[in-house]
Scaffold this motif. Sequence first.
Motif, PDB file in Angstrom:
ATOM      1  N   GLU A 280       0.703  -1.147  -0.056  1.00  0.00           N
ATOM      2  CA  GLU A 280      -0.045   0.048   0.018  1.00  0.00           C
ATOM      3  C   GLU A 280       0.820   1.213   0.006  1.00  0.00           C
ATOM      4  O   GLU A 280       0.529   2.364  -0.672  1.00  0.00           O
TER       5      GLU A 280
ATOM      6  N   SER B  24       1.875   5.596  -7.768  1.00  0.00           N
ATOM      7  CA  SER B  24       0.956   6.769  -7.938  1.00  0.00           C
ATOM      8  C   SER B  24       1.652   7.919  -8.490  1.00  0.00           C
ATOM      9  O   SER B  24       1.192   8.527  -9.560  1.00  0.00           O
TER      10      SER B  24
ATOM     11  N   ILE C 229       2.512   1.551  -3.513  1.00  0.00           N
ATOM     12  CA  ILE C 229       1.415   1.965  -4.572  1.00  0.00           C
ATOM     13  C   ILE C 229       1.207   3.432  -4.326  1.00  0.00           C
ATOM     14  O   ILE C 229       1.017   4.451  -5.357  1.00  0.00           O
ATOM     15  N   ASN C 230       0.660   3.963  -3.121  1.00  0.00           N
ATOM     16  CA  ASN C 230       0.401   5.242  -2.887  1.00  0.00           C
ATOM     17  C   ASN C 230       1.599   6.199  -3.074  1.00  0.00           C
ATOM     18  O   ASN C 230       1.200   7.282  -3.374  1.00  0.00           O
TER      19      ASN C 230
ATOM     20  N   PRO D 220      -5.024   5.161  -7.081  1.00  0.00           N
ATOM     21  CA  PRO D 220      -5.227   3.841  -6.361  1.00  0.00           C
ATOM     22  C   PRO D 220      -6.323   3.771  -5.337  1.00  0.00           C
ATOM     23  O   PRO D 220      -6.338   4.982  -4.768  1.00  0.00           O
TER      24      PRO D 220
ATOM     25  N   ASN E 203      -8.817  -1.815  -4.414  1.00  0.00           N
ATOM     26  CA  ASN E 203      -7.870  -2.195  -5.410  1.00  0.00           C
ATOM     27  C   ASN E 203      -6.760  -2.969  -4.795  1.00  0.00           C
ATOM     28  O   ASN E 203      -6.327  -4.041  -4.891  1.00  0.00           O
ATOM     29  N   ILE E 204      -6.124  -2.194  -3.859  1.00  0.00           N
ATOM     30  CA  ILE E 204      -5.048  -2.538  -3.237  1.00  0.00           C
ATOM     31  C   ILE E 204      -5.133  -3.725  -2.204  1.00  0.00           C
ATOM     32  O   ILE E 204      -4.394  -4.577  -2.201  1.00  0.00           O
TER      33      ILE E 204
ATOM     34  N   LYS F 197      -3.872   3.621 -11.952  1.00  0.00           N
ATOM     35  CA  LYS F 197      -2.373   3.350 -11.085  1.00  0.00           C
ATOM     36  C   LYS F 197      -2.036   4.835 -10.726  1.00  0.00           C
ATOM     37  O   LYS F 197      -1.552   4.820  -9.662  1.00  0.00           O
TER      38      LYS F 197
ATOM     39  N   SER G  99     -11.435   6.429 -11.081  1.00  0.00           N
ATOM     40  CA  SER G  99     -10.925   5.291 -10.434  1.00  0.00           C
ATOM     41  C   SER G  99     -11.821   4.792  -9.468  1.00  0.00           C
ATOM     42  O   SER G  99     -12.102   3.589  -9.294  1.00  0.00           O
TER      43      SER G  99
END
Length: 89
Positions: free
Chosen positions: A13, A21, A16-17, A80, A84-85, A77, A46
Amino acid sequence: MNKNEILEEYNLETYINAELSQNYKDLESIQRYIKKNGEENLDLFSEMFWADKSDSISNLKKELNIINNIGYSDILKAYPKEKNINSLN
């Protein structure tokens, strides 16, 4: 080390964040859209995509006035969502 131990040690997480991202927000097509229209519709795209995957991508883009040269996967992407995560974890 098993799969669960790897996932616990590696914080997907955060990656991704924080990193992934931002890399996608820096894409030229997304930057041009943001400068002209702001981020709200991209973020909403999203959110709506993950809430109801039965709606077509084309319809979502039309509804939110998002240009076709921005790939839907790039939007997902760049913005996010927790749903999804969690599925990736």
